[in-house]
Design an enzyme around this catalytic site. Sequence first.
Site, PDB file in Angstrom:
ATOM      1  NE  ARG A 249      -1.735   2.066   3.440  1.00 54.57           N
ATOM      2  CZ  ARG A 249      -1.630   2.078   4.763  1.00 54.57           C
ATOM      3  NH1 ARG A 249      -2.289   1.220   5.511  1.00 54.57           N
ATOM      4  NH2 ARG A 249      -0.850   2.966   5.368  1.00 54.57           N
ATOM      5  CG  HIS A 253      -6.349   2.661   6.251  1.00 46.00           C
ATOM      6  ND1 HIS A 253      -6.483   1.372   5.827  1.00 46.00           N
ATOM      7  CD2 HIS A 253      -7.537   3.012   6.805  1.00 46.00           C
ATOM      8  CE1 HIS A 253      -7.710   0.944   6.115  1.00 46.00           C
ATOM      9  NE2 HIS A 253      -8.363   1.918   6.705  1.00 46.00           N
ATOM     10  CE1 TYR A 262       0.991   3.116   8.759  1.00 47.67           C
ATOM     11  CE2 TYR A 262      -0.242   4.850   9.868  1.00 47.67           C
ATOM     12  CZ  TYR A 262      -0.078   4.001   8.792  1.00 47.67           C
ATOM     13  OH  TYR A 262      -0.960   4.028   7.756  1.00 47.67           O
TER      14      TYR A 262
HETATM   15  C1  LIG Z   1     -14.572  -5.456  12.161  1.00 45.92           C
HETATM   16  C2  LIG Z   1     -13.776  -4.233  11.881  1.00 45.92           C
HETATM   17  N1  LIG Z   1     -12.836  -3.838  12.763  1.00 45.92           N
HETATM   18  C3  LIG Z   1     -12.108  -2.730  12.553  1.00 45.92           C
HETATM   19  C4  LIG Z   1     -12.318  -1.976  11.420  1.00 45.92           C
HETATM   20  C5  LIG Z   1     -11.516  -0.679  11.194  1.00 45.92           C
HETATM   21  N2  LIG Z   1     -10.578  -0.888  10.066  1.00 45.92           N
HETATM   22  C6  LIG Z   1     -10.880  -0.462   8.837  1.00 45.92           C
HETATM   23  S1  LIG Z   1      -9.728  -0.916   7.724  1.00 45.92           S
HETATM   24  C7  LIG Z   1      -8.780  -1.660   8.892  1.00 45.92           C
HETATM   25  C8  LIG Z   1      -7.496  -2.326   8.493  1.00 45.92           C
HETATM   26  C9  LIG Z   1      -7.716  -3.449   7.545  1.00 45.92           C
HETATM   27  O1  LIG Z   1      -6.489  -3.894   7.047  1.00 45.92           O
HETATM   28  P1  LIG Z   1      -6.374  -4.972   5.895  1.00 45.92           P
HETATM   29  O2  LIG Z   1      -7.297  -6.097   6.156  1.00 45.92           O
HETATM   30  O3  LIG Z   1      -4.942  -5.306   5.747  1.00 45.92           O
HETATM   31  O4  LIG Z   1      -6.917  -4.226   4.590  1.00 45.92           O
HETATM   32  P2  LIG Z   1      -6.324  -2.939   3.881  1.00 45.92           P
HETATM   33  O5  LIG Z   1      -6.951  -1.745   4.540  1.00 45.92           O
HETATM   34  O6  LIG Z   1      -4.851  -2.960   4.038  1.00 45.92           O
HETATM   35  O7  LIG Z   1      -6.741  -3.042   2.468  1.00 45.92           O
HETATM   36  C10 LIG Z   1      -9.373  -1.540  10.144  1.00 45.92           C
HETATM   37  C11 LIG Z   1      -8.785  -2.024  11.403  1.00 45.92           C
HETATM   38  C12 LIG Z   1     -13.308  -2.413  10.529  1.00 45.92           C
HETATM   39  N3  LIG Z   1     -13.597  -1.722   9.418  1.00 45.92           N
HETATM   40  N4  LIG Z   1     -14.000  -3.549  10.752  1.00 45.92           N
END
Ligand SMILES: Cc1ncc(C[n+]2csc(CCOP(=O)(O)OP(=O)(O)O)c2C)c(N)n1
Lengths: 357, 336
Positions: A249, A253, A262
């Site tokens: 990425r 985010h 970070y």
């Molecule tokens: C159940 C839940 N917990 C927390 C979140 C908050 N949140 C949104 S994106 C994220 C990180 C997800 O990371 P990843 O699975 O690696 O996907 P990426 O964003 O890197 O595409 C978090 C913790 C959420 N959307 N859903």
Amino acid sequence: MIQLVTATGTRVSHPEFDRWLEDIDAERLCALYEDMVVIRRIDTEATHLQRQGELALWPPLLGQEAAQIGSGRALRSDDFVFSSYRENGVAYCRGVDLTDLLRVWRGNVSSGWDPFEINMATPQIIIGAQTLHATGYALGIQNDGADAAAITYFGDGAVSQGDVSEALVFAASFQVPVIFFCQNNHWAISEPVGLQSRVPIADRAPGFGIPALRVDGNDVLAVLAATRIALDRARTGGGPTFIEAVTYRMGPHTTADDPTRYRDANELEDWAAKDPITRMEALLTHEGLFTPELQAGVAAKADAVAKEMRAGCIGLPEPEPMDVFNNVYSTPNSQLERQRDHYSRYLATLAGAEGSN
Amino acid sequence: MSTMTFSRAINAGLRKAMDDDPKVLLMGEDIGKLGGVFRITDGLQKDFGPQRVLDTPLAESAILGTAVGLAYRGYRPVCEIQFDGFIYPAFDQIVAQVAKLHYRTQGKVRMPITIRVPFGGGIGSPEHHSESPEAYFTHTSGLRVISVSNPQDAYSMIRQAIACDDPVLYFEPKRRYHTKGEVNENQDLDQMPSMESAQVVAPGTDVTLVAYGPLVQTAREAAMAAADEGISIEVIDLRSLAPIDFAPLEASVRRTGRLVITHEAAQSGGLGAEIAASITERCFSYLEAAPVRVTGFDVPYPASKLEKHHLPDLDRILDGVDRALGRPNSLSGLEG
Ligand SMILES: Cc1ncc(C[n+]2csc(CCOP(=O)(O)OP(=O)(O)O)c2C)c(N)n1
Ligand SMILES: [Mg+2]
């Protein structure tokens, strides 16, 4: 990790994967390149729109173009996609209307398109939940005796969610035609992938009885071949496959995030050297295909798409106040109808008060 | 008409729904060969095959999550949650997906999912087997929540729930599974009273007593006992917990001026609170006393030797009726 094009754009042959790419001639290679450039342009344009206050939020996919285009272009129209919020490149491959792509991020609606028009569910925000939806959909495909497949996209952070493990269990038990496509972009907001898994993520799948492929996610050909292998398995009764596409990425985010808090700038530099689009340009150069005409054509397409998307976004009508009550249920609901009635009376008193001024 | 037990009636309703629509399929833990721990799905896998009656791996979130995917594909899944207290692992899929998808997609995606939940106490079980979690779901927009109290409704309303294009939680009072009643199996869906209607099950003039699920029978027994003392209780079976059909409640309270609500679930934030508040808003000038709630206490479901204290029974309900009538009662003399 399977790689068919090195970071410097050299095509390396692979005994098993090459045969899945026999139809990728010069024209198709250029088309994949165009897709990646266009989706990067969509992504940057959307980021600009957010910075200009036209979108409430945007989750950039910068750096993940090969993973999304390579897999998205492997699909058939009757396959069904269940993705997270970041797969705007996949939605583009499905033929999403550009305005529909932005509707949700502008805050006009809770989700932007009709899932049955492009056979792709709208973005899922609950991390990992969609892996179960894909598994259930695949169970339906199996019951119907169809040869379509379901594919679900999720991140490296999602693999810690119980729902993803449960989906792997169900998919393996019922041997349904589903593909688990994990984009390991190394970060879940601020958490590095090492916090989610002590072993390569793909190594988990065999423990569930699901074959896994670990591919260079910045190599569009490796991703395309891997997805085709998985789809073929799904269509021929071979059950689920897990694909880990190792990517990065390169952006925040979301537009609300500040990754400088970070992550190390050096890490970004390392990955910039593996950028999927510059890699493709190097490959096309080696093949003698990276001509000025190609570049001009792709740039013109990207410009046109960005322009269309911007206009569609800015031209979106505001939702109507009473829309808030619509579609909670498929048929009228007495308690909600009463609230709707009372609120419309309230709005009418405001309109009346304005009128008397 | 035939006489059958409550559990048979649900079974017959499921069978009819499966006969009528090949897209209906059942999923849950132990529902196949075993026929479910309460035998509600007895014989259905044998007759419809394992593709339509699925024994799932043990994961409630996955049962609901895959049901969502099946609904996308045009199926009508009926999910069995083995016991009330085991619905919580599926809570996220129910509340964040099943309930919201229709709204999220502006009506493009329908979720005709039925979630059967054996609920309530009175069967002497260990923890997690006697709960009444209905208010978590009535508080969630996008879900329909019903509870059945007799074999006829059990039969009719499971068919209506399955036919409904919205998700429906169907709460079955497990302690009433063995009660028998007359069931008319020859009604078309549109001939049956709507599953969203509340029904007066015993007419009366002095007090309106609202109950649902397992306590409807208790409420009726209370009404009969009160009649011996010359008190006339009108018992209303709520049937639909979300949305609530307030019209018959309002009509009744306008006549009686007094309202008692009873449920097994804890009091705070429960259905009783919603009904008391709504009836107060709608019928304030007709009320002659504050609405009274007779409910389970705000405690985790207690050990089985204590459950008789927790569960509203005939005498506690009548004590509540006395309060509503201003007759001597256990709280006489207390302010507020
Ligand atoms: C159940 C839940 N917990 C927390 C979140 C908050 N949140 C949104 S994106 C994220 C990180 C997800 O990371 P990843 O699975 O690696 O996907 P990426 O964003 O890197 O595409 C978090 C913790 C959420 N959307 N859903
Ligand atoms: Mg990630």
